[in-house]
Design a protein around this motif. Structure first.
Motif, PDB file in Angstrom:
ATOM      1  N   LYS A 168       0.823  -1.212   0.000  1.00  0.00           N
ATOM      2  CA  LYS A 168       0.000   0.000   0.000  1.00  0.00           C
ATOM      3  C   LYS A 168       0.858   1.264   0.000  1.00  0.00           C
ATOM      4  O   LYS A 168       0.323   2.363  -0.114  1.00  0.00           O
ATOM      5  CB  LYS A 168      -0.916   0.010   1.236  1.00  0.00           C
ATOM      6  N   ASP A 169       2.159   1.103   0.168  1.00  0.00           N
ATOM      7  CA  ASP A 169       3.063   2.252   0.215  1.00  0.00           C
ATOM      8  C   ASP A 169       3.102   2.914  -1.160  1.00  0.00           C
ATOM      9  O   ASP A 169       3.361   2.242  -2.169  1.00  0.00           O
ATOM     10  CB  ASP A 169       4.472   1.796   0.613  1.00  0.00           C
ATOM     11  N   PRO A 170       2.844   4.245  -1.262  1.00  0.00           N
ATOM     12  CA  PRO A 170       2.794   4.917  -2.572  1.00  0.00           C
ATOM     13  C   PRO A 170       4.070   4.747  -3.399  1.00  0.00           C
ATOM     14  O   PRO A 170       4.002   4.531  -4.612  1.00  0.00           O
ATOM     15  CB  PRO A 170       2.564   6.384  -2.203  1.00  0.00           C
ATOM     16  N   ALA A 171       5.236   4.853  -2.743  1.00  0.00           N
ATOM     17  CA  ALA A 171       6.494   4.740  -3.483  1.00  0.00           C
ATOM     18  C   ALA A 171       6.674   3.334  -4.033  1.00  0.00           C
ATOM     19  O   ALA A 171       7.128   3.142  -5.172  1.00  0.00           O
ATOM     20  CB  ALA A 171       7.671   5.110  -2.573  1.00  0.00           C
ATOM     21  N   VAL A 172       6.314   2.319  -3.234  1.00  0.00           N
ATOM     22  CA  VAL A 172       6.433   0.932  -3.686  1.00  0.00           C
ATOM     23  C   VAL A 172       5.450   0.662  -4.820  1.00  0.00           C
ATOM     24  O   VAL A 172       5.792   0.014  -5.818  1.00  0.00           O
ATOM     25  CB  VAL A 172       6.192  -0.044  -2.511  1.00  0.00           C
ATOM     26  N   LYS A 173       4.218   1.161  -4.671  1.00  0.00           N
ATOM     27  CA  LYS A 173       3.210   0.955  -5.720  1.00  0.00           C
ATOM     28  C   LYS A 173       3.646   1.608  -7.027  1.00  0.00           C
ATOM     29  O   LYS A 173       3.465   1.038  -8.110  1.00  0.00           O
ATOM     30  CB  LYS A 173       1.862   1.527  -5.270  1.00  0.00           C
ATOM     31  N   GLN A 174       4.226   2.813  -6.930  1.00  0.00           N
ATOM     32  CA  GLN A 174       4.687   3.486  -8.138  1.00  0.00           C
ATOM     33  C   GLN A 174       5.807   2.686  -8.807  1.00  0.00           C
ATOM     34  O   GLN A 174       5.837   2.538 -10.032  1.00  0.00           O
ATOM     35  CB  GLN A 174       5.182   4.890  -7.797  1.00  0.00           C
ATOM     36  N   ARG A 175       6.708   2.153  -8.003  1.00  0.00           N
ATOM     37  CA  ARG A 175       7.805   1.359  -8.546  1.00  0.00           C
ATOM     38  C   ARG A 175       7.279   0.091  -9.221  1.00  0.00           C
ATOM     39  O   ARG A 175       7.737  -0.300 -10.295  1.00  0.00           O
ATOM     40  CB  ARG A 175       8.799   1.001  -7.443  1.00  0.00           C
ATOM     41  N   MET A 176       6.300  -0.541  -8.562  1.00  0.00           N
ATOM     42  CA  MET A 176       5.716  -1.758  -9.131  1.00  0.00           C
ATOM     43  C   MET A 176       4.983  -1.472 -10.438  1.00  0.00           C
ATOM     44  O   MET A 176       5.080  -2.239 -11.399  1.00  0.00           O
ATOM     45  CB  MET A 176       4.773  -2.396  -8.115  1.00  0.00           C
ATOM     46  N   ASP A 177       4.249  -0.344 -10.481  1.00  0.00           N
ATOM     47  CA  ASP A 177       3.559   0.029 -11.713  1.00  0.00           C
ATOM     48  C   ASP A 177       4.557   0.272 -12.838  1.00  0.00           C
ATOM     49  O   ASP A 177       4.343  -0.133 -13.990  1.00  0.00           O
ATOM     50  CB  ASP A 177       2.718   1.294 -11.489  1.00  0.00           C
ATOM     51  N   TYR A 178       5.675   0.926 -12.515  1.00  0.00           N
ATOM     52  CA  TYR A 178       6.674   1.232 -13.531  1.00  0.00           C
ATOM     53  C   TYR A 178       7.309  -0.052 -14.065  1.00  0.00           C
ATOM     54  O   TYR A 178       7.488  -0.207 -15.283  1.00  0.00           O
ATOM     55  CB  TYR A 178       7.765   2.141 -12.949  1.00  0.00           C
ATOM     56  N   ILE A 179       7.650  -0.971 -13.151  1.00  0.00           N
ATOM     57  CA  ILE A 179       8.262  -2.234 -13.572  1.00  0.00           C
ATOM     58  C   ILE A 179       7.304  -3.039 -14.437  1.00  0.00           C
ATOM     59  O   ILE A 179       7.699  -3.624 -15.451  1.00  0.00           O
ATOM     60  CB  ILE A 179       8.697  -3.054 -12.341  1.00  0.00           C
ATOM     61  N   ARG A 180       6.030  -3.054 -14.060  1.00  0.00           N
ATOM     62  CA  ARG A 180       5.030  -3.774 -14.852  1.00  0.00           C
ATOM     63  C   ARG A 180       4.963  -3.212 -16.268  1.00  0.00           C
ATOM     64  O   ARG A 180       5.012  -3.951 -17.256  1.00  0.00           O
ATOM     65  CB  ARG A 180       3.665  -3.667 -14.183  1.00  0.00           C
ATOM     66  N   ASP A 181       4.862  -1.867 -16.366  1.00  0.00           N
ATOM     67  CA  ASP A 181       4.769  -1.237 -17.675  1.00  0.00           C
ATOM     68  C   ASP A 181       6.058  -1.422 -18.473  1.00  0.00           C
ATOM     69  O   ASP A 181       6.025  -1.573 -19.697  1.00  0.00           O
ATOM     70  CB  ASP A 181       4.468   0.252 -17.527  1.00  0.00           C
ATOM     71  N   GLU A 182       7.193  -1.401 -17.789  1.00  0.00           N
ATOM     72  CA  GLU A 182       8.477  -1.584 -18.468  1.00  0.00           C
ATOM     73  C   GLU A 182       8.571  -2.969 -19.080  1.00  0.00           C
ATOM     74  O   GLU A 182       9.098  -3.141 -20.181  1.00  0.00           O
ATOM     75  CB  GLU A 182       9.619  -1.368 -17.462  1.00  0.00           C
ATOM     76  N   GLN A 183       8.054  -3.961 -18.375  1.00  0.00           N
ATOM     77  CA  GLN A 183       8.041  -5.317 -18.918  1.00  0.00           C
ATOM     78  C   GLN A 183       7.188  -5.386 -20.190  1.00  0.00           C
ATOM     79  O   GLN A 183       7.548  -6.050 -21.165  1.00  0.00           O
ATOM     80  CB  GLN A 183       7.492  -6.292 -17.871  1.00  0.00           C
ATOM     81  N   LEU A 184       6.056  -4.678 -20.173  1.00  0.00           N
ATOM     82  CA  LEU A 184       5.178  -4.667 -21.340  1.00  0.00           C
ATOM     83  C   LEU A 184       5.847  -3.960 -22.519  1.00  0.00           C
ATOM     84  O   LEU A 184       5.768  -4.418 -23.661  1.00  0.00           O
ATOM     85  CB  LEU A 184       3.852  -3.985 -20.986  1.00  0.00           C
ATOM     86  N   VAL A 185       6.508  -2.837 -22.222  1.00  0.00           N
ATOM     87  CA  VAL A 185       7.228  -2.104 -23.272  1.00  0.00           C
ATOM     88  C   VAL A 185       8.313  -2.982 -23.887  1.00  0.00           C
ATOM     89  O   VAL A 185       8.468  -3.059 -25.111  1.00  0.00           O
ATOM     90  CB  VAL A 185       7.843  -0.811 -22.704  1.00  0.00           C
ATOM     91  N   ASN A 186       9.097  -3.640 -23.036  1.00  0.00           N
ATOM     92  CA  ASN A 186      10.177  -4.498 -23.530  1.00  0.00           C
ATOM     93  C   ASN A 186       9.634  -5.650 -24.373  1.00  0.00           C
ATOM     94  O   ASN A 186      10.240  -6.039 -25.380  1.00  0.00           O
ATOM     95  CB  ASN A 186      10.999  -5.039 -22.361  1.00  0.00           C
ATOM     96  N   ALA A 187       8.502  -6.194 -23.947  1.00  0.00           N
ATOM     97  CA  ALA A 187       7.888  -7.281 -24.706  1.00  0.00           C
ATOM     98  C   ALA A 187       7.430  -6.776 -26.074  1.00  0.00           C
ATOM     99  O   ALA A 187       7.579  -7.477 -27.088  1.00  0.00           O
ATOM    100  CB  ALA A 187       6.705  -7.861 -23.942  1.00  0.00           C
ATOM    101  N   TYR A 188       6.894  -5.547 -26.117  1.00  0.00           N
ATOM    102  CA  TYR A 188       6.432  -4.996 -27.393  1.00  0.00           C
ATOM    103  C   TYR A 188       7.603  -4.732 -28.329  1.00  0.00           C
ATOM    104  O   TYR A 188       7.532  -5.008 -29.534  1.00  0.00           O
ATOM    105  CB  TYR A 188       5.662  -3.694 -27.167  1.00  0.00           C
ATOM    106  N   ILE A 189       8.695  -4.191 -27.766  1.00  0.00           N
ATOM    107  CA  ILE A 189       9.883  -3.932 -28.586  1.00  0.00           C
ATOM    108  C   ILE A 189      10.430  -5.228 -29.163  1.00  0.00           C
ATOM    109  O   ILE A 189      10.782  -5.306 -30.348  1.00  0.00           O
ATOM    110  CB  ILE A 189      10.966  -3.214 -27.750  1.00  0.00           C
TER     111      ILE A 189
END
Length: 279
Positions: free
Chosen positions: A87-108
């Protein structure tokens, strides 16, 4: 646990933690349950495929270590949730970024696979680059002295039939004096400008009619021969060239996507530095 598995613990925890936060039940055959949370054989196979170097034999011992890692991971995930870190905002933001980064890398990765650089395009680029870089190489000799009069005296001796290699023994250039002033084959760009200009003005077998002054002293230069440099074989640089062309194509595609995107500056944009305009 192998070094590769240990090295991937942080990344695996981050990525799989995202999936674990969802409501969907894991699919596949259940390997083990940890406090009611199922770890599937599919997850274990994925972990081994992602983290174990290609060619490494996957035996029962390695699978057992991977299984233990997944159990430890699940225990740590539960402990992190109980601590409220999900529930920590900083952790959630980091997790959201990593999730999206994985999707970006998969698309590339998918885009690169669907837009390969053909052998014909690589050959055309190879021909273009080797054609543009086909500057002449020069095989030269020189004699370096401190005074202009000494250089003129050397030219006078050459005019009377003296051998260049014999006179070069008195050269102040220690690197070539012992070899008759021989500088070997070289691109003129590797020489100081005055030397290069004089060298390119000579005919084969001719020497400079006047001393050539540079920061090192006075030169008498003999041009032995010229040739076009041989480019490296295509096969020896094909993979490197193909990769560079793929990255260039990807960069152009991303620029195209950004160009089509609708950008709306927010209030915070005024305080942020603007990117420099591309040259």
């Amino acid at each position: 646990m192998t070094h590769s598995l240990k090295a991937g613990v942080a990344a695996v925890l981050a990525v799989l933690a995202l999936a674990a936060c969802g409501d969907k039940a894991p699919s596949g055959d259940v390997l083990v349950k940890v406090d009611g949370k199922a770890i599937t054989a599919e997850t274990l196979d994925w972990l081994l495929k992602e983290q174990v170097p290609a060619g490494t034999p996957i035996d029962d011992a390695l699978r057992a270590k991977a299984r233990e890692h997944l159990i430890q991971r699940e225990v740590l995930l539960e402990a992190a949730r109980k601590a409220g870190l999900d529930k920590d905002p900083a952790v959630k933001q980091r997790m959201d970024y990593i999730r999206d980064e994985q999707l970006v890398n998969a698309y590339i990765k998918d885009w690169l696979a669907k837009n390969p650089v053909s052998d014909d395009k690589v050959k055309a680029e190879y021909d273009k680059r080797t054609g543009e870089s086909a500057q002449m190489e020069y095989h030269a000799r020189h004699i370096l002295v401190e005074k202009e009069d000494d250089a003129k005296a050397i030219i006078a001796k050459l005019d009377k039939g003296a051998k260049f290699a014999d006179l070069a023994k008195a050269s102040k250039d220690p690197g070539s004096a012992a070899t008759g002033g021989d500088l070997g084959w070289a691109d003129p760009a590797t020489f100081v400008p005055e030397f290069a200009a004089a060298l390119k003005s000579l005919e084969k077998g001719k020497y400079t009619a006047a001393p050539v002054k540079s920061q090192f002293g006075y030169h008498v230069i003999l041009l032995e021969d010229t040739r076009k440099p041989s480019p490296p074989p295509l096969e020896s640089i094909k993979a490197q060239l193909q990769q560079a062309m793929q990255q260039e194509a990807l960069g152009n595609y991303i620029k195209e996507l950004v160009g089509k995107a609708k950008l709306e500056e927010g209030k915070a944009a005024a305080a942020e530095p603007k990117p420099a305009a591309s040259q």
